[in-house]
Scaffold this motif. Sequence first.
Motif, PDB file in Angstrom:
ATOM      1  N   ASN A  75      -4.661  12.061   0.276  1.00  0.00           N
ATOM      2  CA  ASN A  75      -3.821  11.899   1.599  1.00  0.00           C
ATOM      3  C   ASN A  75      -2.579  12.824   1.326  1.00  0.00           C
ATOM      4  OD1 ASN A  75      -5.454   9.914   2.681  1.00  0.00           O
ATOM      5  ND2 ASN A  75      -4.400   8.312   1.228  1.00  0.00           N
ATOM      6  N   MET A 133       2.089  15.217   6.928  1.00  0.00           N
ATOM      7  CA  MET A 133       3.090  14.136   7.013  1.00  0.00           C
ATOM      8  C   MET A 133       4.111  14.218   7.959  1.00  0.00           C
ATOM      9  SD  MET A 133       3.809  13.488   2.853  1.00  0.00           S
ATOM     10  CE  MET A 133       4.306  15.011   2.805  1.00  0.00           C
ATOM     11  N   LYS A 134       4.383  12.782   8.523  1.00  0.00           N
ATOM     12  CA  LYS A 134       5.737  13.001   9.534  1.00  0.00           C
ATOM     13  C   LYS A 134       6.737  13.091   8.811  1.00  0.00           C
ATOM     14  CE  LYS A 134       3.035  11.984  13.124  1.00  0.00           C
ATOM     15  NZ  LYS A 134       2.887  13.045  14.192  1.00  0.00           N
ATOM     16  N   ASP A 176       9.160  10.949   8.932  1.00  0.00           N
ATOM     17  CA  ASP A 176       9.556   9.965   8.144  1.00  0.00           C
ATOM     18  C   ASP A 176       8.982   9.577   6.991  1.00  0.00           C
ATOM     19  OD1 ASP A 176      10.975   9.588  10.695  1.00  0.00           O
ATOM     20  OD2 ASP A 176       9.706   8.143  11.487  1.00  0.00           O
ATOM     21  N   ASP A 177       7.623  10.164   6.894  1.00  0.00           N
ATOM     22  CA  ASP A 177       7.253   9.907   5.574  1.00  0.00           C
ATOM     23  C   ASP A 177       7.758  10.575   4.414  1.00  0.00           C
ATOM     24  OD1 ASP A 177       5.506   8.055   7.145  1.00  0.00           O
ATOM     25  OD2 ASP A 177       3.959   9.729   7.530  1.00  0.00           O
ATOM     26  N   TRP A 214       5.713   8.132  -2.424  1.00  0.00           N
ATOM     27  CA  TRP A 214       4.897   9.111  -2.295  1.00  0.00           C
ATOM     28  C   TRP A 214       3.696   8.898  -3.290  1.00  0.00           C
ATOM     29  CZ3 TRP A 214       8.336  14.145  -2.636  1.00  0.00           C
ATOM     30  CH2 TRP A 214       9.200  14.261  -1.386  1.00  0.00           C
ATOM     31  N   HIS A 248      10.537   2.411  10.022  1.00  0.00           N
ATOM     32  CA  HIS A 248      10.107   2.605   8.632  1.00  0.00           C
ATOM     33  C   HIS A 248      10.442   1.475   7.904  1.00  0.00           C
ATOM     34  CE1 HIS A 248       9.720   5.087   4.941  1.00  0.00           C
ATOM     35  NE2 HIS A 248      10.944   4.491   4.535  1.00  0.00           N
ATOM     36  N   GLU A 250       7.800  -1.019   8.123  1.00  0.00           N
ATOM     37  CA  GLU A 250       6.779  -0.630   7.522  1.00  0.00           C
ATOM     38  C   GLU A 250       6.640  -1.183   6.051  1.00  0.00           C
ATOM     39  OE1 GLU A 250       5.937   3.514   7.999  1.00  0.00           O
ATOM     40  OE2 GLU A 250       5.112   3.375  10.038  1.00  0.00           O
ATOM     41  N   HIS A 309      -2.506  13.379  12.133  1.00  0.00           N
ATOM     42  CA  HIS A 309      -2.107  14.287  10.764  1.00  0.00           C
ATOM     43  C   HIS A 309      -3.124  15.269  10.179  1.00  0.00           C
ATOM     44  CE1 HIS A 309       0.184  10.376   9.872  1.00  0.00           C
ATOM     45  NE2 HIS A 309      -0.887   9.945  10.474  1.00  0.00           N
TER      46      HIS A 309
END
Length: 807
Positions: free
Chosen positions: A196, A201-202, A204-205, A210, A273, A276, A350
């Motif tokens: 992945n 990645m966004k 936000d990510d 990680w 965020h 999540e 993605h």
Amino acid sequence: MQKLPEEYFHLVREALRDDRKVSARKRRKRDSSPREDEHSTPQVVINLDSDDNGQVSDSSHSEDTYDSEEFEDVPEPTPTGPTSDISFTLDASKNEPKQRAKNVVSPEEKKFRRYYHMLHLLCLLVHGYIRNEWLNDQKLHKKLSKLVPDDVFDLLHPPKDTEMPLRSTRKLLDGLKKCMDIWGKHFKHVTSEGINGLYMMKWDDLNGPWEQPVREMTPKLFSRMVISGHGNRNIGAQGFVAMLRACGVNARLVFNAQPPDFTDAKLFSKLKHENEIEQPLSETKLGGRRKKRGKAKKTDNEDEKYPIFWCEVWDKVSKRWITVDPMCQKIIEQIRNRSKLEPQGKFRQHDILRYIIGYDRKKGCRDVTRRYVLQYNSKARRRRVTKDQEGLHWYEKVLHKLHKRKRTRIDDFEDEYFVTRDETEGIPDNLQDLKNHPFYVLENDLKWNEVLRPGCKECGYLRLKNAKSTMKVYKRKDIWILKSAQRWYNEGRILKTGAVHAKVINSKDFKTGEKIEERLYPLEETELFVPEPLGPHNEVPKNHYGNIDIYTPSMIPQGACLIESPVAVKAAAFVGVEFAKAVTGFKFEKHRVAKPQITGVVVSLDYREAVEAMIDGIEGSMEEEKRRDHELEGLQYWNLLLAKLRIKQKLNARHGVVRENQGMSWDEEIHSGDEDLQNEGFSPNPGGFLPEAGGFLPGSENVTPVDNESSEDAGGFIVENSNDNQLNQNYLEKQSSSEGRMRQEHGITSEEEKGAGSTFQGIEEPEDDNKNLELDYEKFMNDFDESESPANSNQSVSDSEYMYESE
């Protein structure tokens, strides 16, 4: 009844007018109502109503009146014609700057995202380059070549069929199909570890968490995983490329780089965020939500339908690259229109095809995005860093560093295929895609310095849904870019004789700022500038400013050369040759000031070596002078340090080392000193200061004689009886005089003095104290000079050491 004369009625009318005028005068009151919203637009509406008598009253004010001396009566002018109601509106709102949208990032954040995008892309390209080198390991090839049987090996190298070339291509496709089946049986243990991290990645990510690798990937570990058939899909695709290379096939590793999208200008969704992060905690408590987690994993597997790494094989017969995906979709295709590897729909969240890089077995590196993206110029190009010239230059520079082989015929065939793909892409069907398109342009999108070439025809039309009329679409090559004569001269071109301008615009003169009409010319109306040749004695032609304009290499006179250096003018003048200062550009400053940038000189080719040798000599002397200044500055600091150390050493040797109060803070030390003074009979003044005192008490407990040999427990200064007789005498005289004065000031008798003991010992007057300090300083300097003089020293003293001692 007798009628009054008309003059009386006239006087009455004037009196009534004056009364009405005085009553109508009033002062505007301040509005005490609450203020409206700051973003609302304030408006002022004034209604002027005229009565029957021609009097005008302001209805916007109240009827309250008051007397004031600030007003004076002014006769009202008589109206000349019929009057009516007048109403007008004044907009008092100012031109406030447009506020930035709340869900769009700032320009600084956009700049940061662009640079982060470039950094991430660079790291991904280097990652693919390193993996491609690992695939060329000969030991790995020997073990992987045993997996392919002889019949399949023959299919991978089919002979050329002159009658039907497609037969050879068909045999190659059959061999690739069997190789893919062999590799599927070998690489059975497919994991999702580390897969992945390579998808897009966004923003936000990027804040984490990680996915951290379990262990660091090395060439030995990579070879072991490929041979054992254990790893993720990326390693499986890379191992398939290594197996084909082991069989002698020209196989290319294709990498779909997925850096974050810098064109995404949305703000971080912090609330989302946080939700999540809190969601897994709630899922552990509620058993009903565990099913949703299973669905999320299923969508992750669906996203893995489109690969990050795959393979390309060169077909010698059809002169095309064949695409092979051995791990995800397990397909073999020759792309003609739309590739099956281009994500569609929800999978584009993605995985967006923007940078697809091909690494071949000879360390070649090429961008092959044009093959896999159908709408490359209208869609993918806008998301790439190459959409502007600065980003394009950076991207080409990076690829050039990673490309380690020479150009071959395969690159020529591939470029021809890319040109064909650009031509068959077609005209975009919306305004957004047509904006800044490299091949097509709308007539309405032409810039102020662009015009259509005379006689050109439109290549298509665009009609919007709600618009009745259609817009014409032209090819980009039919557009002329216009420039003024000065602009063309800065590019090394001048106008032809009888040149006709294509457009006239209104501009401002640079020096005066006045509006003028400026004519613009296309490239077809210009020719290359030919400079004047050198003179009979190698004289360089100059303009009326005494310089020569060199904006392009073509503007250098024949037989001359341009030498650029900060000291070129100085070197040419020192040699004494014919030269001219070269103006290579201008620096524009405020107040309409343009300063020429002189970066070198233009001299004859016969004097080039002499001027360059003089430049080297001047630069060498400047560097040597700079080094000497730096060394001298360092020596001065060393001189100061050594002088301080010697002074400290002499003071410690003569008066002992000052003992520091270890383990005691500054406040504790001050309070302890105050207690000692109060015990001896002193008390601070009302202002917080102690009485002026100097010296040390001979019988005090705080002063201890210190021997030079043992100075560890010593502190303060010591009065030496052997060498300082005069100092002791002055000290006693000073003490006696100060004690008498203190008795007179405080009214202390002899009996009180006995009870107080030695309370007033050591109190000094400022004048006597200054004299005492002068005597101490003179004696200290005399002793210091005698002890440090070369005559009294048994050892030889060098000149440099004596300089330091004297200072």
